[in-house]
Design a protein around this motif. Sequence first.
Motif, short mmCIF file in Angstrom:
data_model
loop_
_atom_site.label_atom_id
_atom_site.label_comp_id
_atom_site.label_asym_id
_atom_site.label_seq_id
_atom_site.Cartn_x
_atom_site.Cartn_y
_atom_site.Cartn_z
N ALA A 188 0.84 -1.12 0.02
CA ALA A 188 0.05 -0.01 0.17
C ALA A 188 0.85 1.41 0.19
O ALA A 188 0.53 2.27 -0.60
CB ALA A 188 -0.99 -0.10 1.20
N SER A 208 -4.65 3.99 3.74
CA SER A 208 -5.08 2.69 3.89
C SER A 208 -4.96 2.04 5.23
O SER A 208 -4.39 2.57 5.98
CB SER A 208 -4.29 1.68 2.64
N THR A 232 -6.36 -5.37 1.92
CA THR A 232 -6.24 -4.03 1.93
C THR A 232 -7.38 -3.23 1.66
O THR A 232 -8.06 -3.74 0.58
CB THR A 232 -5.00 -3.59 0.81
N TYR A 255 -8.28 0.50 0.64
CA TYR A 255 -8.29 1.87 0.27
C TYR A 255 -9.47 2.67 0.26
O TYR A 255 -10.45 1.86 0.53
CB TYR A 255 -7.57 2.01 -1.22
#
Length: 362
Positions: free
Chosen positions: A136, A284, A334, A336
Amino acid sequence: MACGGEGAGGGGDTSGNKPADLTIGVAMPTQTSERWIADGNSVKEKLEAKGYKVDLQYAGDDIPTQSQQVDQMITQGADVLVIAAIDGTALSSQLQAAADAKIPVIAYDRLIRDSPNVNFYVSFDNYKVGVAQATALLVGLGLQNKDGSKGTAKGPFDIELFAGSLDDNNAHFFFDGAMDTLKPFIDDKSLRVKSGQTTIEQVAILRWQQETAQRRMEDLLTSSYNDGTRVQGVLSPYDGLSRGIITALQNAGYGAKGVKMPVVTGQDAEIASVKLINDGVQNSTIFKDTRLLAEQAVVAAEAFLQEKEPQANDTKTYDNGVKVVPSNLLPVQTVYKDDIKPVLVDSGYWTAEEVASGQAKG
Ligand code: BGC
């Protein structure tokens, strides 16, 4: 039957007992971080829904308190223990007492080290958490694309690194995963750690404290960025630390008047941080669905109560210094800004209102 039996509890052969006669002791580290509150509540609710008794305790991140709580669970006749340790090396005598009373021990999310008496481990793929955090950071800086291909940015970028508490086994897995991912970029000089602090001992934050992270970031800004250069990325392993880091940066003028906020990573999808991601302040976070982890802990606890071995999906990775502990590891994701709705809101983890306010409704 060594012990156990009607309501007396306390390990032994529990396979013939009714759920209402069985107690599961659940030891959690702290209530200062949302995730552990959610973990504790989920484990308790799921076990109670099956009719078991649950003794859930939080230790305020104090090691003696946690040792005492586990001691008490044992003397009060727990049949299984589920423990998220504060210090992964501090519970050996408690675990010996549990083994003597034939009480199986499940390490919850954090491996308990230096003891032969850990029967099972439920967690996430902690190395991959670190890889995801570093990825990230690379994506945020433009050195890599989300699909893993090379990005258009060249650098060099000035970054700083943070790690979690050294007594938490996970902190080492997160940092190793992150450093293995960042190393090629540090080696080819597209990333530079301007402070020169790159070992886990140099960058660790005891007990994962937000204030300690804020102070370290303030110190880094004064010591290494007092020459007009700007820090462009910060590897942070946990949302609480990220918020401390962001506060230090904002106090130093980052994120205002044309001074760009660096790319700051995180972990746990804590609501205050999800809002910061939504607002474009934090880059993130890594989402670990604690509902699924709680489910795994319940499945493992039930297996032990029925005198069976829980099913592991990893029997190699988690050597606790005495033995390799059979583990069940869950995947991580992850998040975002664009992932908040599909991953966190649509799955019911947070509501859209909570994301907008940055506060959990509870
Ligand atoms: C957990 C993380 C958490 C950290 C601080 C670690 O052991 O795996 O999810 O961010 O502790 O509470």
